[in-house]
Design an enzyme around this catalytic site. Structure first.
Site, PDB file in Angstrom:
ATOM      1  N   PRO A 149       0.858  -1.297   0.053  1.00 37.12           N
ATOM      2  CA  PRO A 149      -0.103   0.160  -0.071  1.00 37.12           C
ATOM      3  C   PRO A 149       0.877   1.159  -0.187  1.00 37.12           C
ATOM      4  CG  PRO A 149      -0.719  -1.588   1.625  1.00 37.12           C
ATOM      5  CD  PRO A 149       0.581  -1.978   1.238  1.00 37.12           C
ATOM      6  N   CYS A 152       0.021   9.421  -0.873  1.00 39.97           N
ATOM      7  CA  CYS A 152       0.861  10.393  -1.452  1.00 39.97           C
ATOM      8  C   CYS A 152       0.190  11.631  -0.777  1.00 39.97           C
ATOM      9  CB  CYS A 152       0.850  10.618  -2.978  1.00 39.97           C
ATOM     10  SG  CYS A 152       1.510  12.143  -3.427  1.00 39.97           S
ATOM     11  N   GLU A 195       9.210   9.601  -5.252  1.00 37.47           N
ATOM     12  CA  GLU A 195       9.520  10.842  -5.494  1.00 37.47           C
ATOM     13  C   GLU A 195       9.995  11.286  -6.708  1.00 37.47           C
ATOM     14  OE1 GLU A 195       8.370  12.839  -3.163  1.00 37.47           O
ATOM     15  OE2 GLU A 195       8.025  11.107  -1.925  1.00 37.47           O
ATOM     16  N   HIS A 198       7.447  11.920  -9.168  1.00 41.35           N
ATOM     17  CA  HIS A 198       6.801  13.345  -9.064  1.00 41.35           C
ATOM     18  C   HIS A 198       7.614  14.297  -9.896  1.00 41.35           C
ATOM     19  CE1 HIS A 198       3.964  13.449  -6.192  1.00 41.35           C
ATOM     20  NE2 HIS A 198       4.475  12.854  -5.269  1.00 41.35           N
TER      21      HIS A 198
END
Length: 234
Positions: A149, A152, A195, A198
């Site tokens: 799981p 964000c 990250e 992103h």
């Protein structure tokens, strides 16, 4: 100021004006009835949310001459401030509205007390000191995939299971601009992969197991007869 810092997010606060100033045309008057008014500018003290265009842009590299600048240091300071304020383990510059290739990660030992021993072990979690990477690059070192799981802070209140590689290597520049390299495995490798996505305008929702997508407070919603709010501030 560093040019990329001007790639500001679009605000969505509206105000209504009803005065018709002559000699403006009707069209201009009508357009001004609903206008965009910025009341807060990046770098934010909160997490940007899915829907904000900055989360879908490919972030720009920090130019070499600016790596050790006061502007970049200010952005990094704000990233770390937001990371710790929200008790998170990772943050990328676009999440505070700045489209630059910078990430910060930190997995504190204290997180362990909030998890069961079985969960901590199954997810291969371990302490990670505060790590800042400017213009990072990621290479997979173990292609074994694990599914766990994942949430964000830019998709607040939801989670889903996501497959990630077991181990990766990060290379880039540290806060002072020196070349650095970091080998990560288990949960810390997951943080790095999350990250890094992103920085390329991607979210975990793009490749999650859609059947596992869930509201993290669904039980509370039922218990409280729907009277539940998901805060975007802290």
């Amino acid at each position: 100021m560093l040019q990329p810092l001007h790639r500001l997010c679009r605000g969505h606060t509206r105000y209504l004006s009803t005065s018709l100033a002559t000699p403006q045309s009707f069209r201009k008057w009508y357009q001004q009835l609903w206008t965009t008014k910025r009341t807060n500018l990046p770098p934010y003290n909160h997490f940007t949310q899915v829907g904000d265009p900055v989360l879908r842009d490919k972030a720009a590299e920090v130019p070499a001459d600016y790596v050790n600048s006061k502007e970049i240091h200010a952005i990094i300071d704000q990233m770390v401030n937001v990371l710790r304020k929200y008790d998170c383990v990772g943050i990328a510059a676009p999440q505070i509205g700045v489209s630059l290739r910078i990430i910060a990660m930190e997995f504190k030992q204290g997180i362990k007390k909030d998890l069961s021993e079985a969960t901590y072990k199954a997810r291969q979690m371990s302490e990670l000191p505060l790590t800042v990477m400017i213009n990072p690059q990621l290479a997979v070192t173990d292609y074994t995939k694990h599914k766990h799981p994942e949430g964000c802070m830019s998709v607040r209140g939801f989670s889903a299971e996501v497959e990630r590689y077991a181990a990766v290597k990060l290379t880039g520049l540290n806060r002072e601009g020196s070349a650095t390299e970091l080998e990560l495995s288990g949960w810390n490798a997951r943080i790095a992969q999350h990250e890094m996505e992103h920085l390329d305008g991607k979210l975990y929702t793009d490749h999650m197991d859609r059947s596992t997508f869930m509201c993290t407070c669904w039980e509370t919603v039922n218990t409280k007869s729907g009277r539940v709010e998901i805060p975007f501030y802290k």
